[in-house]
Design an enzyme around this catalytic site. Structure first.
Site, short mmCIF file in Angstrom:
data_model
loop_
_atom_site.label_atom_id
_atom_site.label_comp_id
_atom_site.label_asym_id
_atom_site.label_seq_id
_atom_site.Cartn_x
_atom_site.Cartn_y
_atom_site.Cartn_z
NE ARG A 7 -19.35 -15.81 12.18
CZ ARG A 7 -20.57 -15.51 11.73
NH1 ARG A 7 -21.33 -14.36 12.06
NH2 ARG A 7 -21.42 -16.71 11.35
CB ALA A 34 3.43 -7.28 -3.07
CG ASP A 55 1.00 2.48 -6.58
OD1 ASP A 55 1.53 1.88 -5.91
OD2 ASP A 55 1.38 2.61 -7.90
NE ARG A 66 5.32 -9.04 -5.94
CZ ARG A 66 5.53 -8.70 -7.26
NH1 ARG A 66 5.18 -9.65 -7.84
NH2 ARG A 66 6.15 -7.78 -7.62
CE LYS A 81 1.66 -2.07 -9.67
NZ LYS A 81 2.55 -2.48 -8.81
CB CYS A 166 11.23 7.89 14.63
SG CYS A 166 12.87 8.46 13.97
CB CYS A 181 16.95 -4.40 -4.87
SG CYS A 181 17.24 -4.29 -6.39
CB CYS A 243 11.43 11.12 16.96
SG CYS A 243 12.64 10.15 17.52
ZN LIG Z 1 13.81 9.02 16.05
#
Ligand SMILES: [Zn+2]
Length: 340
Positions: A7, A34, A55, A66, A81, A166, A181, A243
């Site tokens: 698919r 999540a 992690d 979630r 995790k 960036c 938070c 950058c």
């Molecule tokens: Zn930059």
């Protein structure tokens, strides 16, 4: 070509050629909460060649609402995790090479892990880690996809090094804050929407359909029925330290100190020692069991609960001190119970 992707290959912008490219690619996913579990599942089902997952945390009951890869038994066992995610992802698609690391996003270590990586996806919960990714992206020419969500709000932006501004360029120019938070809570559709944006961008990059890549910063609030897309190309700053022409990659500099971080909304402090060492968890558990408190252990961590405090030490010496937001107190507890 494998029937399982039929698919996806019927979708003409991918096709058989694109599918073959996806299979050759390596994505590094920073965070398996999540956003991370959502992206990981989508990419693994899509047939990515290699997925590296990093992690620092372990599965808790409050994650199950979630964080789509985890089960009640993962929470009961307090599995890291990265480990729980790898277990589940391997069941979903055994053709994908999944590399799982239980560790914090230390800039130096991360830099050693990105050779051969084609794309980095942000699924972290903190700005420091995002800025580290941003600097690594610029230094090594690897695209990355920023994503964050809180309550019913989400935001995503794709950084193509050498072309787009960036994340450091955008700091202070567009509203990126207020997302570190989780005290405001979160609903899973906000997660899924950011995951959808990030995964769509990832597929475009993996099949090298560069023109299709979204250049705008998108944000939405699903409860307030708001969507926006901000053109940011004019915000590219030639003097940007990440950058620009004179680059210092400020977020990659690292001093050899014990690092502490207050984990938002969790009444917890993370402690990362300055030097790594492999802990002998069985003997640590044995020592702690002589004190007044409850000791639990699995192959990856030791958990020690005493009074209002719960301390979790991972094999690499990293610890989470629950029940405080005071970094000094957390360090004291670390030294008291874990030594070093
Ligand atoms: Zn930059």
């Amino acid at each position: 070509m494998n029937e399982r992707y039929s698919r996806q290959t019927l979708f003409s912008p991918i096709g058989e050629a694109g599918q073959e490219k996806v299979k050759q690619k390596h994505v590094l996913l920073l965070g398996a909460g999540a956003l991370g579990t959502g992206s990981a599942e989508a990419l693994v089902r899509a047939g990515i060649g290699t997925l590296t997952i990093i992690d620092r945390d372990y599965v808790e009951w409050s994650n199950l609402q979630r964080q789509q890869l985890y089960t009640e038994s993962d929470a009961t066992a307090r599995l890291p995790k990265a480990v729980a995610a790898k277990n589940r992802l391997t069941e979903l698609n055994s053709e994908v090479e999944i590399r799982a690391y239980v560790m914090d996003a230390d800039p130096r270590e991360l830099e050693t892990m990105i050779s051969g990586v084609d794309l980095m996806i942000d699924a972290t919960d903190n700005f420091d880690a995002r800025m580290v990714m941003n600097d690594l992206s610029q230094k090594h020419g690897i695209p990355w996809i920023y994503g964050a969500c809180v309550s019913s709000y989400g935001i995503s932006y794709t950084v193509l090094p050498g072309e787009s501004p960036c994340l450091n360029c955008l700091l202070g120019q567009v509203p990126l804050g207020g997302l570190t938070c989780d005290t405001a809570g979160i609903i899973s559709p906000a997660v899924q929407m950011v995951v959808a944006h990030q995964t769509a961008e990832a597929l475009k990059i993996l099949v090298e359909d560069w023109e299709a890549v979204r250049r705008k910063l998108v944000s939405f609030d699903l409860w307030a029925n708001q969507h926006s897309a901000i053109g940011v190309s004019v915000m590219k700053n030639p003097d940007c330290p990440s950058c620009g022409e004179q680059r210092s990659y400020p977020y990659l500099s690292y001093d050899m100190q014990m690092k502490t971080a207050v984990l938002c909304g969790r009444d917890s402090v993370q402690i990362r020692p300055s030097t790594k060492q492999e802990w002998d968890l069985p003997s640590l558990a044995d020592n702690l069991s002589r004190l007044s408190g409850t000791v639990e252990r699995n192959p990856y961590l030791v958990s020690f609960t005493t009074g209002e405090k719960r301390m979790v030490l991972f094999k690499d010496g990293r610890a989470l001190i629950h029940g405080t937001q005071d970094t000094a107190e957390a360090k004291t507890l670390y030294h008291k119970y874990f030594g070093s």
